[in-house]
Design an enzyme around this catalytic site. Structure first.
Site: not given
Ligand code: 9MR
Length: 834
Positions: A328, A648, A696, A705
């Site tokens: 993102d 992602h 994947d 991601e």
């Molecule tokens: O890495 C984060 C993970 O530990 C959390 O459980 C999750 C849900 O809150 O969010 C992950 O972080 C994401 C972030 O919120 C937005 N950018 C992408 C991150 C990786 O998926």
């Protein structure tokens, strides 16, 4: 699922409006996550509402004053309908619900197959069409007054069960597909129904070079598979091999020299193409060049003058720069914190492994190791997120900055049209700033004294602000357009920040904060590892390894070693060699980074004790990430026969647009996540066990991601493996002597010795003054000073330095206003001198 208020449940029973009748109960379910047990993905809402599933139902505050039903929508896409099949729809809702529930074509002409006026909660229809992507839309706008809508147990039964997805896991003999180091441990795992040992053979071409019997290990709970293990550590000859057992032959792999230096550099190069606010130079990263994202150029609306969310603050900040967090376009201080920390920690652990020019970044050649230049790109962003003096909560750091709404894929950063907003300050973000700025202060001091001083000042003011505001937490509901990174326990952030401030300043107040933290003597190393939300281990690791005078430091070191021992025990017991053993076998979001962070602890125990079993444990731990796993794949792009490459991302969206690239070599995928919060995983991996909860696919954002805080332990661990196995000896030695000093002046001579085995032909020596010194008249070299950085270039007559020989040059200097300490760190042609 949690019970809705009693009134709703009884209403549903009285009216006979239960979600699904008994007859329909056997029909296949088409709604994904209709019970909101773990979040509300893949449900979406219009930008004027915030979805909240924290109570186990899906709720939203619906604004008043909208005109049309479709002005407010909660929906789910990609529902499969089959022509001629009948479907039964039902859900529970809070009393007084208003609007309609539609099952419809997701695009113009929005043909409706079912239209249910609320508060009705059930209905049925026969589909007139085959459609892979029908939409369920609750259109709940059009009311004058605001109201709250909650729903649960959404169900659409009928049609055919979604096809069962079976991953192609290739041969049942699982190896590290990249390679085993010649002198390192070598283990493999065989998936088999056999319960007694079976023969194995290691082959090089057609030649069998070793053989033996497998060791049955029973059913591995993280995969549900019956497995055996094979050990062939006593084979050392370099070459390409295959391993066979039970009629299956592994993917080819190498026994090889150390490839971890390459992996370290690739893992670190990842950060340049994550940069925000600057164009990515295609010459430096062929195939990855792109215009600057969020640099104040339309259609971007940020990041040079970013306002707060409405009501949060009355100013705007220039927060251009930093790294995009993941796939993102958000930038989050808490996550930036652990990421930049780990890059700097890798450098602090072994400065000799990092040079100028190593990463091919725009700053290469500036005399500063590239890893620090890259870290500074993020540090400058973190510093810019601090609330300015004179404003409420001055000294705190804003938790994050991101789009006001989620965007789709692909979307290159410079094309993002959404409003960018600063979110409220949080104690966690503030302490991340304090910790990393303190760490930066000590690491940058030899290169840029002014930046070091600025960082330390920011660290101090952030610490003071956090102490004054110790419990300001990011909201769990603030997740529209970006991640929440919420955290309501910041004792660990306090501990980490106190540790870094103490290590940099040695001051009593920070020492006391460390010693009185409840975490200082607690068992903080968990079986499930550490990450952005649990940072106490960062403080403990640094207190153990960075030179300091903390009372009771032996116990600090012992706690790291004890944790590492328990990780090695877990690894020995695990038939895929995992040190990561989460509660109940529930793999977390980003499990691969937790796997790596446990290896950081094991590696640190090696640094503290020198005991080879710890370094071997780290190597074996990498086997899992490189293919010795239930899916038989490497989770690092470009490494291994079959590897993750569709992570992602809005700009590495090759899977969606062939003109765009895949993520660069050396990108770690998040990996198995038992909670499968995204639609692709929910459709394909329902019921998955541990290691199988991964796909994947670019749309599987909860399992696949890429992030800055996942590549950072990869960089740290591969840097450890590169240098602990093959320390890169320095090939030069510098002696800096201040011969004389008088009021307003001093005289220094510098001797550079070639301690390597090859001649040096042409040299540039660089250092940074630690105070306000200026170099003046010089001889034996041409001196050029920019800021604190001095570059001394050879004269034509002393450009060659033969092995074992030295050159000497000297200069007159002005000590400036402050003290005149001797510089400590010197690089010769970009490499650090010993
Ligand atoms: O890495 C984060 C993970 O530990 C959390 O459980 C999750 C849900 O809150 O969010 C992950 O972080 C994401 C972030 O919120 C937005 N950018 C992408 C991150 C990786 O998926």
């Amino acid at each position: 699922m949690e019970a809705l208020p009693r009134i709703v449940v009884s209403l549903a029973i009285v009216c006979g409006l239960l979600a699904a009748g008994p007859a329909a109960a056997e029909e296949p379910e088409q709604i994904v996550n209709g019970t909101f047990d773990s979040g509300h993905a893949p449900w979406w809402g219009t930008g004027n509402i915030t979805l909240d599933s924290s109570s186990g139902q899906l709720c939203a505050d619906i604004p008043g004053g909208t005109v049309n039903p479709w002005d407010v929508i909660i929906g789910q896409d990609n529902i499969t309908l089959i022509a001629g099949e009948s479907y039964q729809f039902g859900y529970d809702a809070s009393a007084g619900a208003f609007g309609k529930a539609l099952i419809q074509l997701p695009v113009d002409p929005w043909t409706q197959f079912l239209s249910l006026p609320l508060p009705a909660t059930s209905g049925s229809f026969t589909s007139p069409v085959d459609l892979p992507n029908a939409q369920l839309a609750y259109q709940i706008g059009g009311r004058a007054d605001p109201w709250r809508f909650c729903m649960d147990n959404v169900s659409l039964r009928g049609g055919a069960a979604p096809p069962v997805y079976t991953p192609d896991t290739g041969p049942r003999v699982r190896v590290n597909q990249v390679g085993y180091l010649a002198s390192g441990p070598k283990q493999a795992t065989v998936v088999t129904e056999a319960t007694t040992p079976v023969p194995w053979e290691l082959r090089s071409g057609a030649t069998t070079v070793a053989n033996g019997q497998t060791v049955p290990r029973g059913v591995d709970p993280t995969s549900g598979q019956n497995v055996h293990t094979i050990t062939f550590s006593n084979v050392h000859a370099a070459g390409t091999y295959t391993l066979s057992a039970d009629g299956e032959t592994s993917r080819p792999f190498d026994i090889s020299g150390n490839f971890y230096a390459q992996m370290r550099d690739d893992a670190l190069k990842f950060y340049y193409t994550q940069r925000s606010g600057v164009a990515i130079d295609n010459a430096l990263r062929p195939g990855y060049g792109r215009p600057a994202g969020h640099a104040g150029v339309a259609p971007n609306l940020g990041d040079v003058l970013v306002p707060c969310q409405p009501g949060v603050c009355d100013y705007s900040l220039n927060v251009r720069g930093g790294w995009y967090d993941a796939g993102d376009h958000g930038k989050y201080v808490v996550n930036g914190g652990i990421s930049v920390y780990q890059l700097m920690a890798a450098f602090e652990r072994n400065r000799f492994a990092f040079g100028d020019g190593q990463l091919s970044i725009p700053e290469s050649g500036n005399g500063v190791p590239d890893v620090l230049d890259e870290a500074r790109w993020e540090m400058e962003f973190l510093l810019s997120m601090q609330v300015p003096a004179g404003k409420p909560l001055a000294g705190m750091a804003h938790h994050k900055i991101h789009d006001s709404e989620w965007t789709g894929l692909p979307l290159l950063p410079h094309l993002d049209p959404k409003v960018r907003e600063l979110h409220p300050p949080s104690t966690a973000a503030t302490l991340n700033l304090a910790a990393t700025a303190a760490q930066a202060a000590r690491l940058f001091a030899p290169y840029d004294a002014a930046f070091a001083a600025r960082s330390l000042a920011a660290a101090r003011s952030a610490w003071a602000a956090a102490v004054a505001n110790p419990a300001i937490y990011a909201s769990t509901a603030d997740g529209n357009g970006g991640g929440t990174y919420d955290d309501t326990n910041v004792t660990d952030e306090f501990y980490w920040a106190a540790a870094e401030l103490f290590l940099t300043t040695g001051e009593k107040a920070f020492r006391e904060a460390v010693l009185t933290s409840p975490l200082h003597t607690a068992d903080i190393f968990r079986a499930k590892g550490f990450d952005w939300q649990w940072v106490a281990p960062l403080g403990r690791l640094d207190l153990a390894t960075v030179p300091n005078s903390l009372p009771g430091r032996a116990a600090v070191k012992a706690s790291v070693v004890a944790a590492a021992e328990s990780y090695l025990e877990a690894q020995a017991a695990h038939s895929y060699g995992l040190t990561y053993t989460p509660d109940g076998g529930i793999f977390d979001w980003g499990s691969n980074n937790l796997v790596l962070n446990n290896l950081v602890v094991v590696a640190t125990a090696f640094d503290l004790t020198g005991a080879p079993r710890f370094a071997e444990g780290v190597l074996s731990g990498m086997d899992y990430l490189l293919g010795r796993n239930a899916l038989n794949m490497s989770y690092i792009t470009g490494y291994g026969e079959v590897n993750s490459h569709n992570q992602h991302s809005r700009w590495y969206s090759h899977q969606l647009n062939p003109d765009l690239p895949n993520p660069p070599k050396g990108t770690l995928s998040g990996g198995p996540n038992s909670s499968i919060q995204d639609p692709v995983a929910q459709q394909k991996l329902r019921g998955c066990v541990g290691q199988f909860c991964y796909i994947d696919d670019i749309e599987s954002w909860s399992t696949n991601e890429l992030t800055i805080n996942w590549n950072s332990p990869l960089a740290w661990v591969s840097s450890f493996l590169a240098s602990s196995a093959q320390p890169a000896p320095s090939t030069c030695q510098v002696r800096y002597t201040r011969l004389a000093q008088w009021r307003g002046g001093f005289l220094s001579v510098v001797t550079v010795k070639n301690t390597g085995s090859t001649p040096i032909n042409g040299w540039q020596l660089r250092w940074s003054f630690l105070s306000d010194q200026r170099a003046g008249a010089h001889w034996g070299a041409t001196l050029h000073q920019a800021g604190a950085m001095v570059t001394a270039t050879n004269e034509s007559w002393n450009r060659a330095i033969q092995p074992g020989r030295s050159v000497t040059f000297g200069f007159l200097g002005d000590p400036g206003g402050g003290p005149n300490p001797n510089p400590e760190v010197f690089t010769l042609n970009g490499s650090l001198c010993g």
